[in-house]
Scaffold this motif. Sequence first.
Motif, PDB file in Angstrom:
ATOM      1  N   PRO A 153     -21.708  97.066  29.889  1.00 52.21           N
ATOM      2  CA  PRO A 153     -22.599  98.172  29.525  1.00 52.21           C
ATOM      3  C   PRO A 153     -23.950  97.672  29.022  1.00 52.21           C
ATOM      4  CG  PRO A 153     -20.962  97.821  27.812  1.00 52.21           C
ATOM      5  CD  PRO A 153     -20.688  96.807  28.875  1.00 52.21           C
ATOM      6  N   THR A 154     -24.925  98.554  29.012  1.00 57.18           N
ATOM      7  CA  THR A 154     -26.221  98.264  28.409  1.00 57.18           C
ATOM      8  C   THR A 154     -26.039  97.872  26.944  1.00 57.18           C
ATOM      9  OG1 THR A 154     -27.300  99.865  29.869  1.00 57.18           O
ATOM     10  CG2 THR A 154     -28.492  99.230  27.886  1.00 57.18           C
ATOM     11  N   GLY A 155     -26.720  96.825  26.519  1.00 57.44           N
ATOM     12  CA  GLY A 155     -26.634  96.375  25.139  1.00 57.44           C
ATOM     13  C   GLY A 155     -25.469  95.464  24.844  1.00 57.44           C
ATOM     14  N   TRP A 156     -24.784  95.009  25.881  1.00 55.17           N
ATOM     15  CA  TRP A 156     -23.574  94.200  25.651  1.00 55.17           C
ATOM     16  C   TRP A 156     -23.892  92.886  24.932  1.00 55.17           C
ATOM     17  CZ3 TRP A 156     -22.969  89.290  27.683  1.00 55.17           C
ATOM     18  CH2 TRP A 156     -23.853  88.914  28.696  1.00 55.17           C
ATOM     19  N   GLN A 157     -25.086  92.335  25.171  1.00 60.58           N
ATOM     20  CA  GLN A 157     -25.417  91.063  24.516  1.00 60.58           C
ATOM     21  C   GLN A 157     -25.450  91.194  23.000  1.00 60.58           C
ATOM     22  OE1 GLN A 157     -27.218  92.535  26.924  1.00 60.58           O
ATOM     23  NE2 GLN A 157     -28.105  91.063  28.358  1.00 60.58           N
ATOM     24  N   GLU A 158     -25.964  92.325  22.511  1.00 59.59           N
ATOM     25  CA  GLU A 158     -26.129  92.525  21.074  1.00 59.59           C
ATOM     26  C   GLU A 158     -24.915  93.181  20.420  1.00 59.59           C
ATOM     27  OE1 GLU A 158     -28.254  93.792  23.359  1.00 59.59           O
ATOM     28  OE2 GLU A 158     -29.914  92.361  23.210  1.00 59.59           O
ATOM     29  N   HIS A 159     -24.185  94.004  21.181  1.00 61.09           N
ATOM     30  CA  HIS A 159     -23.189  94.871  20.549  1.00 61.09           C
ATOM     31  C   HIS A 159     -21.745  94.631  20.965  1.00 61.09           C
ATOM     32  CE1 HIS A 159     -26.335  97.322  18.728  1.00 61.09           C
ATOM     33  NE2 HIS A 159     -26.953  97.319  19.896  1.00 61.09           N
ATOM     34  N   SER A 160     -21.500  93.883  22.019  1.00 64.23           N
ATOM     35  CA  SER A 160     -20.111  93.722  22.448  1.00 64.23           C
ATOM     36  C   SER A 160     -19.358  92.827  21.473  1.00 64.23           C
ATOM     37  CB  SER A 160     -20.040  93.122  23.854  1.00 64.23           C
ATOM     38  OG  SER A 160     -20.578  91.816  23.867  1.00 64.23           O
ATOM     39  N   ASP A 193     -25.102  99.205  14.861  1.00 68.52           N
ATOM     40  CA  ASP A 193     -26.409  98.621  14.532  1.00 68.52           C
ATOM     41  C   ASP A 193     -26.378  97.774  13.269  1.00 68.52           C
ATOM     42  OD1 ASP A 193     -27.464  99.819  16.736  1.00 68.52           O
ATOM     43  OD2 ASP A 193     -28.268 101.555  15.670  1.00 68.52           O
ATOM     44  N   ASN A 194     -25.401  98.027  12.410  1.00 67.03           N
ATOM     45  CA  ASN A 194     -25.295  97.269  11.162  1.00 67.03           C
ATOM     46  C   ASN A 194     -24.382  96.049  11.288  1.00 67.03           C
ATOM     47  OD1 ASN A 194     -26.937  99.152   9.738  1.00 67.03           O
ATOM     48  ND2 ASN A 194     -25.161 100.529   9.594  1.00 67.03           N
ATOM     49  N   GLY A 195     -23.877  95.833  12.496  1.00 62.06           N
ATOM     50  CA  GLY A 195     -23.010  94.687  12.707  1.00 62.06           C
ATOM     51  C   GLY A 195     -21.557  94.934  12.382  1.00 62.06           C
ATOM     52  N   ALA A 204     -29.660 100.119  24.307  1.00 60.62           N
ATOM     53  CA  ALA A 204     -29.876  98.820  23.679  1.00 60.62           C
ATOM     54  C   ALA A 204     -29.675  98.896  22.174  1.00 60.62           C
ATOM     55  CB  ALA A 204     -31.273  98.308  24.014  1.00 60.62           C
ATOM     56  N   LYS A 205     -29.769 100.116  21.611  1.00 64.25           N
ATOM     57  CA  LYS A 205     -29.667 100.284  20.160  1.00 64.25           C
ATOM     58  C   LYS A 205     -28.278 100.707  19.684  1.00 64.25           C
ATOM     59  CE  LYS A 205     -34.550 101.468  19.604  1.00 64.25           C
ATOM     60  NZ  LYS A 205     -35.515 102.493  19.106  1.00 64.25           N
ATOM     61  N   GLY A 206     -27.392 101.093  20.607  1.00 71.50           N
ATOM     62  CA  GLY A 206     -26.073 101.527  20.171  1.00 71.50           C
ATOM     63  C   GLY A 206     -25.390 102.412  21.188  1.00 71.50           C
ATOM     64  N   VAL A 207     -24.475 103.265  20.725  1.00 71.64           N
ATOM     65  CA  VAL A 207     -23.695 104.111  21.620  1.00 71.64           C
ATOM     66  C   VAL A 207     -23.610 105.544  21.093  1.00 71.64           C
ATOM     67  CG1 VAL A 207     -22.246 102.235  22.495  1.00 71.64           C
ATOM     68  CG2 VAL A 207     -21.522 103.494  20.459  1.00 71.64           C
ATOM     69  N   GLU A 208     -23.393 106.461  22.042  1.00 70.42           N
ATOM     70  CA  GLU A 208     -23.042 107.837  21.720  1.00 70.42           C
ATOM     71  C   GLU A 208     -21.690 108.103  22.358  1.00 70.42           C
ATOM     72  OE1 GLU A 208     -24.373 112.464  22.674  1.00 70.42           O
ATOM     73  OE2 GLU A 208     -25.580 110.786  23.420  1.00 70.42           O
ATOM     74  N   ILE A 209     -20.717 108.518  21.557  1.00 74.21           N
ATOM     75  CA  ILE A 209     -19.356 108.705  22.031  1.00 74.21           C
ATOM     76  C   ILE A 209     -19.036 110.186  22.171  1.00 74.21           C
ATOM     77  CG2 ILE A 209     -16.920 108.270  21.543  1.00 74.21           C
ATOM     78  CD1 ILE A 209     -17.829 105.897  19.818  1.00 74.21           C
ATOM     79  N   ILE A 210     -18.594 110.563  23.389  1.00 70.54           N
ATOM     80  CA  ILE A 210     -18.147 111.932  23.627  1.00 70.54           C
ATOM     81  C   ILE A 210     -16.642 111.879  23.862  1.00 70.54           C
ATOM     82  CG2 ILE A 210     -18.375 113.977  25.076  1.00 70.54           C
ATOM     83  CD1 ILE A 210     -21.176 112.969  25.824  1.00 70.54           C
ATOM     84  N   LYS A 211     -15.873 112.298  22.874  1.00 76.61           N
ATOM     85  CA  LYS A 211     -14.418 112.194  22.957  1.00 76.61           C
ATOM     86  C   LYS A 211     -13.867 113.255  23.908  1.00 76.61           C
ATOM     87  CE  LYS A 211     -13.789 110.193  18.368  1.00 76.61           C
ATOM     88  NZ  LYS A 211     -13.123 110.323  17.044  1.00 76.61           N
ATOM     89  N   PRO A 212     -12.806 112.910  24.631  1.00 80.09           N
ATOM     90  CA  PRO A 212     -12.215 113.893  25.543  1.00 80.09           C
ATOM     91  C   PRO A 212     -11.564 115.031  24.787  1.00 80.09           C
ATOM     92  CG  PRO A 212     -10.819 111.951  25.353  1.00 80.09           C
ATOM     93  CD  PRO A 212     -12.093 111.644  24.616  1.00 80.09           C
ATOM     94  N   GLU A 213     -11.565 116.221  25.412  1.00 83.80           N
ATOM     95  CA  GLU A 213     -10.907 117.370  24.784  1.00 83.80           C
ATOM     96  C   GLU A 213      -9.400 117.233  24.925  1.00 83.80           C
ATOM     97  OE1 GLU A 213     -12.402 120.898  26.504  1.00 83.80           O
ATOM     98  OE2 GLU A 213     -14.468 120.598  25.848  1.00 83.80           O
TER      99      GLU A 213
END
Length: 253
Positions: free
Chosen positions: A180-187, A226-228, A243-252
């Motif tokens: 995913p986008t941002g994997w270098q910083e956040h994975s 973002d805070n590690g 690149a700054k993080g994620v937005e999670i949409i949980k399944p119903e």
Amino acid sequence: MKKLALLLTLIACLSAQGVSAETIKLDKATVLVPQGWKVADEDLKFKKGTTAELNLRGEVVSAVLNKATYLRPTGWRQLINDYCFVETTDMFFPRVFHPWSMRYGAPFPTYGHIRYAGDRLVKFAADGTVLRGVIDEKVTLSLTKDGYGFVDFKSGTILAFAEDGYVTHGTLCSDTYLRPTGWQEHSSKNKLAGFIRFKSGTTIDFNDKGEVISGTLKEAALWYDDNGAEITLPAKATVHFTAKGVEIIKPEN
């Protein structure tokens, strides 16, 4: 005179970019020429009772196909399965009697074409390739020109490309590991080097690097905010990555 010259220049620029100039209603199955084509094809027809968007030259920008048709996608250079399989009972001559039913077939090159579904809208790029349409067969594409890896996209779903050819949207044909986008910083540090498994049969969006912008997870995955701090991305959740993080949409439930 200056205003006239400016207007003519503007029209020429819009025409060159393939901007839609007119929308017409088709009262019968109609032969129209897509923008960017250098050779017309009288077998390419668009569906009766639908509308077609034309550019300033009267060429098709978008319209509904009359039947399933082989067309070249904008990302044709990244096609892996560049052939079609034609099945027939009359392939070999002379015909020989068999005590059981038999069918024959052979692969034929498509020269960078894939089959798009009839009765569905296709959108053409300025060079005459298809930017967006519903594919009528499984399509396998390399995600980038300079890196290994390819993805199967599901038949009967929308496949879309950017103007420069990289795939932007599709539906996965099988569970697939992607970065995913941002994997270098956040994975989370793991043996898969930033790869996460995305769920078969769900839509997915890519950036120009072949990284996932949005997709549905097959299973839970660890991620850093973002805070590690380590967080868990839930299984079967749709996640939008930046690149700054994620937005999670949980399944119903």
